[in-house]
Design a protein around this motif. Structure first.
Motif, PDB file in Angstrom:
ATOM      1  N   ALA A 215       0.871  -1.172   0.000  1.00 26.30           N
ATOM      2  CA  ALA A 215       0.000   0.000   0.000  1.00 26.30           C
ATOM      3  C   ALA A 215       0.909   1.223   0.000  1.00 26.30           C
ATOM      4  O   ALA A 215       1.828   1.317   0.807  1.00 26.30           O
ATOM      5  CB  ALA A 215      -0.907   0.007   1.226  1.00 26.30           C
ATOM      6  N   TYR A 230      -5.242   5.818   5.160  1.00 25.56           N
ATOM      7  CA  TYR A 230      -4.515   4.813   5.939  1.00 25.56           C
ATOM      8  C   TYR A 230      -5.475   3.759   6.486  1.00 25.56           C
ATOM      9  O   TYR A 230      -5.173   2.557   6.496  1.00 25.56           O
ATOM     10  CB  TYR A 230      -3.786   5.466   7.110  1.00 25.56           C
ATOM     11  CG  TYR A 230      -2.698   6.444   6.758  1.00 25.56           C
ATOM     12  CD1 TYR A 230      -1.745   6.170   5.789  1.00 25.56           C
ATOM     13  CD2 TYR A 230      -2.600   7.660   7.435  1.00 25.56           C
ATOM     14  CE1 TYR A 230      -0.725   7.062   5.497  1.00 25.56           C
ATOM     15  CE2 TYR A 230      -1.595   8.567   7.154  1.00 25.56           C
ATOM     16  CZ  TYR A 230      -0.659   8.272   6.179  1.00 25.56           C
ATOM     17  OH  TYR A 230       0.337   9.168   5.901  1.00 25.56           O
ATOM     18  N   PHE A 242       3.359  -1.532   4.081  1.00 25.64           N
ATOM     19  CA  PHE A 242       2.957  -0.162   3.778  1.00 25.64           C
ATOM     20  C   PHE A 242       4.198   0.639   3.403  1.00 25.64           C
ATOM     21  O   PHE A 242       5.205   0.612   4.129  1.00 25.64           O
ATOM     22  CB  PHE A 242       2.264   0.474   4.983  1.00 25.64           C
ATOM     23  CG  PHE A 242       0.863  -0.051   5.241  1.00 25.64           C
ATOM     24  CD1 PHE A 242       0.547  -1.381   5.062  1.00 25.64           C
ATOM     25  CD2 PHE A 242      -0.141   0.790   5.671  1.00 25.64           C
ATOM     26  CE1 PHE A 242      -0.723  -1.870   5.286  1.00 25.64           C
ATOM     27  CE2 PHE A 242      -1.419   0.328   5.911  1.00 25.64           C
ATOM     28  CZ  PHE A 242      -1.724  -1.014   5.714  1.00 25.64           C
ATOM     29  N   ALA A 290      -3.089   1.708  10.802  1.00 26.24           N
ATOM     30  CA  ALA A 290      -2.203   1.266   9.720  1.00 26.24           C
ATOM     31  C   ALA A 290      -0.847   0.843  10.250  1.00 26.24           C
ATOM     32  O   ALA A 290      -0.240  -0.108   9.746  1.00 26.24           O
ATOM     33  CB  ALA A 290      -2.051   2.384   8.690  1.00 26.24           C
ATOM     34  N   TRP A 296       6.098  -0.921   7.974  1.00 25.00           N
ATOM     35  CA  TRP A 296       6.206   0.200   7.048  1.00 25.00           C
ATOM     36  C   TRP A 296       7.636   0.312   6.533  1.00 25.00           C
ATOM     37  O   TRP A 296       8.603   0.028   7.251  1.00 25.00           O
ATOM     38  CB  TRP A 296       5.834   1.504   7.741  1.00 25.00           C
ATOM     39  CG  TRP A 296       4.356   1.696   7.963  1.00 25.00           C
ATOM     40  CD1 TRP A 296       3.478   0.802   8.494  1.00 25.00           C
ATOM     41  CD2 TRP A 296       3.598   2.870   7.663  1.00 25.00           C
ATOM     42  NE1 TRP A 296       2.222   1.340   8.548  1.00 25.00           N
ATOM     43  CE2 TRP A 296       2.265   2.605   8.061  1.00 25.00           C
ATOM     44  CE3 TRP A 296       3.913   4.107   7.131  1.00 25.00           C
ATOM     45  CZ2 TRP A 296       1.252   3.563   7.906  1.00 25.00           C
ATOM     46  CZ3 TRP A 296       2.902   5.058   6.989  1.00 25.00           C
ATOM     47  CH2 TRP A 296       1.582   4.778   7.372  1.00 25.00           C
ATOM     48  N   THR A 555      -2.525   0.617  -4.229  1.00 25.22           N
ATOM     49  CA  THR A 555      -1.843  -0.630  -3.893  1.00 25.22           C
ATOM     50  C   THR A 555      -1.125  -1.136  -5.131  1.00 25.22           C
ATOM     51  O   THR A 555      -1.544  -0.886  -6.265  1.00 25.22           O
ATOM     52  CB  THR A 555      -2.805  -1.711  -3.384  1.00 25.22           C
ATOM     53  OG1 THR A 555      -3.788  -1.996  -4.375  1.00 25.22           O
ATOM     54  CG2 THR A 555      -3.476  -1.271  -2.088  1.00 25.22           C
TER      55      THR A 555
END
Length: 613
Positions: A215, A230, A242, A290, A296, A555
């Protein structure tokens, strides 16, 4: 006997506090972002010395007037902290939940913030807060943890805690939780994270043989709206990782009070300013969710420091008498940038890539033979002067051969990484970076994007074409609008066909902002934005889709044969909600180096295609 007990006590205490230094060291936030420059980061030996001096003061108070000595001392690593007088035991609050990031095949970073609470807050800043962590291979947190440990945090790093969970299995899911060392019943929310595949994992086996989904986000300005993008990604997609391309925070204040988004503090200048802003942004529910959902991988853009940042200044600050007056703090650009970088490393689950290269966040993730994810810094590291609004000469120097967005070191590394990815037979090369790569005529060119560094862009395209490097997908943010383009040399319709895509060497997926207002005009409605997009897709050869009204994200899903980008639009960011829809979907087939035709299947739910069925 009393002297022997005192000597043993002193020896044991010294040993315990030597071990305690490791508890400071385990918190990576103390080293960020300058591991090998303790005078610019936090020297954990000095912190421990401060802690030890406090402990000695407490030891001197343990002998009573009748000669009785309290022989208690803290036993670190597996000991009982509940009665230790030398760490804070008044209770803590995990104020900003948990996060994780920068996954490797055998480790991942875990993050939280543990703030002292209670009626008796520590009056002496020498007292650290002790936090434990445990990592499990199941969401119930049952059985034996696969990794665990304790670490210290303190006011020095804004009570943030960043630890590395190690000895993990490749391509595996994990769940983690933090707790108060002195009261294990006080726990954080449970976070979900994962590792990536080893570099030599066959492409078909990456992610257990399932497609891998990223994402992708950029540009979240607090005062412009709620970070619903998010939340939609966390709750309504199956994203595995992410990716944030920058402008995670903004230095400006704006006017968000009417929707409950008043920005605290002032324009950012000092370490306290940047910490407060990160603190406020991370209270957004969707952003919190998120970070809990998946690891991340992030890079910064300009606003993590300030607007239009380049290597020696920003739009309103530099190291001059005038450039130091932007804030009542009197901070000049170098001080401002140092404060911003330190706060970013404290609050973000990001690794320091090179201990001897204080600003380097450009790095590469080899995810099996499926892909290389290469994250660039086209903004803070070594960018030549950009458009600062008052310097109108940038248009005239945009074609200069020696202008660079990345600097020589990063640019050479980037080319070597692309070539190495091809050599090791990775299928996809995914490049995450800040600004729009494709030439875009928007009734003029944005010289703060790659259009202001045209020779640098030409060198990238030449490297791809000359070395026949296929399957390169560039991910971009910054522009607050959606753009999807074939990658080809600008204005070269002799070797590139805009209708079929033949002659392209890759694809660019550029995403809109999470909340920041549209480049087409703040609050512009879809119909009005589409009229502008119709002109853009007409006059820009490479551009295949343009959309400028909706805020959102996209995405990117990869398998061995296709890459699929799905763009999501948020219907309303004036309040917290999960009301979004898929606005367009694009497919790239491995080996074709262009968007599959008809582009987006010939129709989209928002924006304008160059060719529509």
């Amino acid at each position: 006997m009393a002297k022997m007990r005192a000597a043993l006590l002193a020896s044991a205490t010294l040993s315990a506090f030597a071990s305690a230094t490791e508890l400071f060291d385990r918190n990576i936030a103390y080293h960020s972002p300058f591991v090998n420059a303790p005078h610019l980061s936090h020297n954990t030996r000095a912190l421990q010395a401060r802690h030890f001096e406090y402990a000695k003061r407490q030891l001197s108070d343990t002998q009573s007037s009748d000669g009785f000595t309290d022989e208690h001392y803290p036993t670190f690593y597996g000991g009982d902290f509940s009665s230790s007088p030398w760490i804070y035991k008044g209770g803590i609050n995990f104020t900003h939940s948990v996060a994780s990031g920068d996954p490797f095949h055998d480790s991942v970073l875990l993050w939280t913030r543990a703030v002292p609470v209670g009626p008796t807050l520590p009056s002496d800043v020498s007292i650290p807060v002790c936090v434990s962590f445990k990592v499990f291979n199941n969401p119930q947190l049952s059985g034996r943890p696969v990794d665990s440990g304790d670490a210290f945090t303190s006011y020095d790093v804004d009570f943030t805690l960043k630890v590395e969970a190690k000895n993990l299995k490749p391509d595996a899911q994990y769940w983690f939780q933090f707790a108060d060392c002195t009261n294990p019943k006080t726990v954080s929310p449970v976070g979900a994270t994962r590792t990536i595949s080893t570099p030599d994992t066959p492409a078909r086996l990456v992610n257990g043989g399932k497609p891998l989904t990223f994402a992708v986000f950029s540009c979240a300005r607090y005062q412009d709206g709620y970070f619903n993008a998010y939340g939609v990604a966390a709750h309504n997609t199956s994203a595995d990782i992410f990716v944030h391309l920058g402008d995670y925070i903004y230095e400006s204040l704006g006017s968000g009070a009417k929707i409950g988004r008043k920005t605290l503090g002032r324009e950012l200048a000092t370490i306290a300013d940047y910490r407060l802003r990160l603190n406020q942004y991370r209270t957004d529910v969707s952003l919190r969710d998120a970070h809990v959902k998946a690891p991340w991988i992030t890079v910064w853009d300009d606003h993590e420091v300030a607007d239009q940042a380049w290597k020696a200044g920003t739009a309103n600050s530099n190291d001059s008498s005038v450039g130091c007056t932007f804030s009542p703090s009197g901070a000049c650009f170098t001080d401002r940038k140092l404060a911003a970088v330190r706060a970013y490393h404290e609050w973000m689950p990001i690794r320091q890539v090179d201990p001897d290269d204080k600003l380097r966040i450009w790095r590469n993730f080899q995810i099996g033979k499926l892909l290389d994810l290469t994250m660039l810094d086209t903004r803070q590291y070594d960018r030549d002067i950009t458009d600062l609004y008052y310097n109108t000469v940038i248009d005239s120097i945009a074609d200069e051969k020696n202008r660079s967005l990345m600097g020589t070191n990063q640019e050479n590394w980037f080319f070597q990484t692309l070539s190495a990815s091809k050599k090791r037979n990775a299928i996809w090369r995914i490049v995450g970076q800040q600004i729009v790569f494709t030439q875009l005529n928007e009734s003029g060119f944005d010289v703060d994007a790659w259009d202001g560094y045209r020779a640098n862009r030409a060198r990238v395209l030449d490297h791809l074409y000359d070395n026949k490097i296929s399957n390169t997908l560039i991910l971009s943010g910054d522009s607050h609008a959606n753009w999807v383009s074939d990658l080809a040399r600008p204005n070269d319709t002799t070797t590139y066909n805009p209708i079929t895509g033949h002659g392209a060497i890759g694809v660019e997926f550029a995403g809109t902002a999470v909340t920041s207002s549209s480049a087409f005009g703040a609050g512009i409605q879809p119909a009005a934005a589409d009229r502008i997009s119709q002109q853009y897709v007409k006059i820009n050869d490479d551009l295949q889709w343009s959309e400028g009204s909706y805020r959102g994200f996209f995405t990117l899903t990869l398998n061995t044969t296709t890459a699929t980008a799905t763009y999501y639009a948020m219907r309303n960011i004036s309040n917290p909600n999960l009301d979004g829809f898929a606005s367009a979907t694009f497919v790239v087939k491995a080996g074709e180096n262009r968007l599959s035709r008809p582009v987006a299947g010939g129709s989209v739910a928002a924006g304008v295609l160059k060719v529509q069925d």
